[in-house]
Design an enzyme around this catalytic site. Structure first.
Site, mmCIF file in Angstrom:
data_model
loop_
_atom_site.group_PDB
_atom_site.id
_atom_site.type_symbol
_atom_site.label_atom_id
_atom_site.label_comp_id
_atom_site.label_asym_id
_atom_site.label_seq_id
_atom_site.Cartn_x
_atom_site.Cartn_y
_atom_site.Cartn_z
ATOM 1 N N ILE A 8 0.832 -1.210 0.000
ATOM 2 C CA ILE A 8 0.000 0.000 0.000
ATOM 3 C C ILE A 8 0.868 1.263 0.000
ATOM 4 C CG2 ILE A 8 -1.875 1.227 1.158
ATOM 5 C CD1 ILE A 8 -2.604 -1.483 2.501
ATOM 6 N N ASP A 57 15.029 1.412 10.231
ATOM 7 C CA ASP A 57 14.024 0.768 11.081
ATOM 8 C C ASP A 57 13.207 1.831 11.832
ATOM 9 O OD1 ASP A 57 12.694 -0.808 12.938
ATOM 10 O OD2 ASP A 57 14.473 -1.995 13.458
ATOM 11 N N PHE A 77 2.814 3.547 7.302
ATOM 12 C CA PHE A 77 2.342 2.262 6.775
ATOM 13 C C PHE A 77 3.131 1.084 7.348
ATOM 14 C CE2 PHE A 77 1.402 5.301 3.357
ATOM 15 C CZ PHE A 77 0.140 4.919 2.948
ATOM 16 N N THR A 121 -6.244 -0.952 10.513
ATOM 17 C CA THR A 121 -7.043 -1.977 9.834
ATOM 18 C C THR A 121 -8.387 -2.205 10.523
ATOM 19 O OG1 THR A 121 -7.097 -4.375 9.471
ATOM 20 C CG2 THR A 121 -5.639 -3.624 11.188
ATOM 21 N N ASP A 122 -9.362 -2.677 9.755
ATOM 22 C CA ASP A 122 -10.665 -3.022 10.350
ATOM 23 C C ASP A 122 -10.555 -4.218 11.298
ATOM 24 O OD1 ASP A 122 -10.241 -5.022 8.449
ATOM 25 O OD2 ASP A 122 -12.184 -4.793 7.442
ATOM 26 N N GLU A 123 -9.445 -4.969 11.197
ATOM 27 C CA GLU A 123 -9.314 -6.179 12.014
ATOM 28 C C GLU A 123 -9.226 -5.875 13.509
ATOM 29 O OE1 GLU A 123 -6.764 -9.251 10.493
ATOM 30 O OE2 GLU A 123 -6.867 -8.440 8.472
ATOM 31 N N TYR A 145 -1.604 -10.240 15.178
ATOM 32 C CA TYR A 145 -1.469 -9.105 14.249
ATOM 33 C C TYR A 145 -2.433 -7.987 14.624
ATOM 34 C CZ TYR A 145 -2.684 -6.285 10.135
ATOM 35 O OH TYR A 145 -2.980 -5.235 9.304
ATOM 36 N N LYS A 149 -1.844 -4.194 16.099
ATOM 37 C CA LYS A 149 -2.334 -2.989 15.404
ATOM 38 C C LYS A 149 -3.232 -2.176 16.344
ATOM 39 C CE LYS A 149 -1.874 -1.754 11.690
ATOM 40 N NZ LYS A 149 -0.825 -0.939 11.006
ATOM 41 N N ASN A 174 -10.033 -5.116 3.666
ATOM 42 C CA ASN A 174 -9.020 -5.839 2.868
ATOM 43 C C ASN A 174 -8.768 -5.160 1.523
ATOM 44 O OD1 ASN A 174 -9.298 -7.805 4.875
ATOM 45 N ND2 ASN A 174 -8.910 -9.440 3.400
ATOM 46 N N LEU A 201 -7.910 -23.302 0.443
ATOM 47 C CA LEU A 201 -9.077 -22.573 0.973
ATOM 48 C C LEU A 201 -9.279 -22.965 2.441
ATOM 49 C CD1 LEU A 201 -11.414 -20.657 0.263
ATOM 50 C CD2 LEU A 201 -12.745 -22.662 -0.425
ATOM 51 N N ARG A 269 -7.685 -21.378 9.713
ATOM 52 C CA ARG A 269 -6.750 -20.539 10.466
ATOM 53 C C ARG A 269 -7.206 -20.513 11.929
ATOM 54 N NH1 ARG A 269 -6.757 -14.545 8.315
ATOM 55 N NH2 ARG A 269 -4.910 -15.076 7.111
HETATM 56 N N1 LIG Z 1 -3.083 -5.088 3.044
HETATM 57 C C1 LIG Z 1 -4.290 -4.796 3.523
HETATM 58 O O1 LIG Z 1 -5.307 -5.319 3.042
HETATM 59 C C2 LIG Z 1 -4.437 -3.797 4.654
HETATM 60 C C3 LIG Z 1 -5.713 -3.405 5.024
HETATM 61 C C4 LIG Z 1 -5.858 -2.445 6.032
HETATM 62 C C5 LIG Z 1 -4.732 -1.913 6.643
HETATM 63 N N2 LIG Z 1 -3.494 -2.334 6.283
HETATM 64 C C6 LIG Z 1 -2.335 -1.709 6.946
HETATM 65 O O2 LIG Z 1 -1.656 -0.958 5.958
HETATM 66 C C7 LIG Z 1 -0.242 -0.935 6.233
HETATM 67 C C8 LIG Z 1 0.528 -1.372 5.011
HETATM 68 O O3 LIG Z 1 0.088 -2.687 4.645
HETATM 69 P P1 LIG Z 1 0.753 -3.462 3.415
HETATM 70 O O4 LIG Z 1 -0.219 -4.499 3.008
HETATM 71 O O5 LIG Z 1 1.255 -2.481 2.423
HETATM 72 O O6 LIG Z 1 1.993 -4.150 4.159
HETATM 73 P P2 LIG Z 1 3.274 -4.828 3.530
HETATM 74 O O7 LIG Z 1 3.576 -6.001 4.431
HETATM 75 O O8 LIG Z 1 3.126 -5.048 2.066
HETATM 76 O O9 LIG Z 1 4.437 -3.728 3.704
HETATM 77 C C9 LIG Z 1 4.983 -3.387 4.949
HETATM 78 C C10 LIG Z 1 6.210 -2.525 4.695
HETATM 79 O O10 LIG Z 1 6.748 -2.116 5.963
HETATM 80 C C11 LIG Z 1 8.159 -2.310 5.953
HETATM 81 N N3 LIG Z 1 8.602 -2.539 7.334
HETATM 82 C C12 LIG Z 1 8.317 -3.610 8.125
HETATM 83 N N4 LIG Z 1 8.905 -3.466 9.321
HETATM 84 C C13 LIG Z 1 9.555 -2.273 9.290
HETATM 85 C C14 LIG Z 1 10.351 -1.560 10.245
HETATM 86 N N5 LIG Z 1 10.592 -2.057 11.476
HETATM 87 N N6 LIG Z 1 10.846 -0.352 9.897
HETATM 88 C C15 LIG Z 1 10.620 0.156 8.659
HETATM 89 N N7 LIG Z 1 9.893 -0.478 7.714
HETATM 90 C C16 LIG Z 1 9.376 -1.679 8.031
HETATM 91 C C17 LIG Z 1 8.369 -3.511 5.054
HETATM 92 O O11 LIG Z 1 9.703 -3.599 4.565
HETATM 93 C C18 LIG Z 1 7.333 -3.266 3.959
HETATM 94 O O12 LIG Z 1 7.875 -2.446 2.951
HETATM 95 C C19 LIG Z 1 -0.029 -1.842 7.453
HETATM 96 O O13 LIG Z 1 0.084 -1.031 8.579
HETATM 97 C C20 LIG Z 1 -1.300 -2.673 7.518
HETATM 98 O O14 LIG Z 1 -1.595 -3.021 8.845
HETATM 99 C C21 LIG Z 1 -3.309 -3.263 5.295
#
Ligand SMILES: NC(=O)c1ccc[n+]([C@@H]2O[C@H](COP(=O)([O-])OP(=O)(O)OC[C@H]3O[C@@H](n4cnc5c(N)ncnc54)[C@H](O)[C@@H]3O)[C@@H](O)[C@H]2O)c1
Length: 326
Positions: A8, A57, A77, A121-123, A145, A149, A174, A201, A269
């Site tokens: 994202i 980090d 993110f 997240t909605d979770e 997870y 969050k 999602n 599944l 799961r």
């Molecule tokens: N994917 C979904 O459907 C969804 C839905 C709602 C919310 N979210 C939230 O959106 C955000 C992004 O989700 P995503 O799907 O793009 O995740 P992703 O797992 O694709 O990407 C996570 C990124 O964070 C980086 N990262 C991880 N630990 C790190 C650290 N300690 N320091 C710096 N960078 C670090 C990773 O290298 C990666 O680039 C998350 O916070 C997630 O909870 C995701």
């Protein structure tokens, strides 16, 4: 921006620095490049004059403090984002999602007068059989997870209430779209099917999720960043609600595969939430949000992207966290 090399985050950077972006922003991505972070996701913007990348980090207080002084806004993110991995072990989830978020809000508070959009997240709301959660619903996360969050949401909001920091939280359903790491359901199923493999599944396939195209999530985050209010939470969703079984049927159809030869039922799961559903009245009425992408069209485009971009996903280890065939 933290986590800008992920699914994202990278979409958000490409959008902001692309032709449809606001034009007056420069962005530093801070990303640790974990297994989920892919530098190739940023190729499109790498030479943009407003773009820079820091490999680091979010738990590194010294680095975060230094960067915070040089920036006026943070869109956060970075996270460990895969529920199955959190079931196999939650330590990294607590470190990145909780400690990392605390490091950011503490640095933002020390730097003073910063805005931080915390992408959640909605979770965090748990599971709901009927109806939808408004933002005021109590948090009841079930996986390590979502619990991590939820903790990060509360920590971030506490910095608003205690210190007056401009924190805004988004909680989205999602997402789906291109550049999605193929451990998650849609890209996992699509890449397996394109390779003529079976798809796993979970349980009876009756778990329900609201699927939102990545463009619509990014649209929502951008509205919150530019027009949202400090200390507020905004749900983002309103895509298409489908059971995993219904979604699998659509993916099989899109990839030209059939149920009998391609679907393998696997043990459910642990603690699998049955249904998520967010009420998006607030962001719609207050910020004018409306999802635009038709699900079938978005899904067809996504499948086509995976067909056309084997070089992006073939080298990736999809993992098999918590998945057992029954
Ligand atoms: N994917 C979904 O459907 C969804 C839905 C709602 C919310 N979210 C939230 O959106 C955000 C992004 O989700 P995503 O799907 O793009 O995740 P992703 O797992 O694709 O990407 C996570 C990124 O964070 C980086 N990262 C991880 N630990 C790190 C650290 N300690 N320091 C710096 N960078 C670090 C990773 O290298 C990666 O680039 C998350 O916070 C997630 O909870 C995701």
């Amino acid at each position: 921006m933290t986590g800008g090399a992920g699914f994202i985050g990278s979409h958000y950077v490409r959008r902001l620095l692309g032709p449809k972006g606001p034009g007056d922003v420069s962005i530093t991505v801070l990303d640790l490049l974990t297994y989920a972070g892919n530098p190739a996701n940023l190729d499109e913007v790498r030479d943009h004059p407003g773009f820079s990348f820091v490999h680091g980090d979010i738990c590194d207080a010294e680095l975060v403090g230094k960067l915070m002084v040089e920036h006026d806004q943070v869109v956060h993110f970075a996270a460990e984002s895969h529920v199955d991995r959190s079931i196999d072990g939650g330590a990294e989830f607590v470190r990145t999602n909780v400690v990392g978020t605390h490091t950011l809000v503490e640095a933002a508070h020390c730097a003073g007068d910063r805005t931080l959009v915390h992408v959640s997240t909605d979770e965090v709301y748990g599971s709901i059989d009927t109806g939808s959660w408004p933002e005021t619903h109590p948090l009841a996360p079930n996986s390590p997870y979502s619990a991590a969050k939820a903790s990060s949401d509360l920590l971030a909001l506490s910095y608003h209430r205690t210190h007056g920091l401009d924190v805004r939280v988004t909680r989205c359903s999602n997402n789906y779209g291109h550049h999605h790491f193929p451990e998650k359901l849609i890209p996992l199923f699509v890449t397996n099917l394109l390779d003529g493999k079976k798809v796993p599944l979970y349980g009876d396939g009756g778990n329900v999720r609201d699927w939102l195209h990545i463009d619509d999530h990014v649209q929502g985050i951008e509205l919150v960043r530019t027009k949202g209010r400090a200390g507020e939470v905004y749900n983002i969703g309103g895509g298409t609600e489908l059971s995993n079984k219904e979604l699998t049927g659509l993916l099989l159809e899109a990839c030209g595969a059939d149920w009998e030869t391609s679907v393998e039922y696997v043990e459910d799961r642990k603690g699998h939430d049955r249904r998520y559903s967010v009420d998006c009245t607030k962001i719609r009425e207050e910020l004018g949000y409306a999802p635009r992408k038709d699900f079938r069209e978005g899904l067809a485009e996504t499948v086509q992207w995976y067909r056309d971009n084997r070089a992006w996903w073939e080298p990736v280890d999809k993992g098999t966290a918590s998945r057992r065939v029954v």
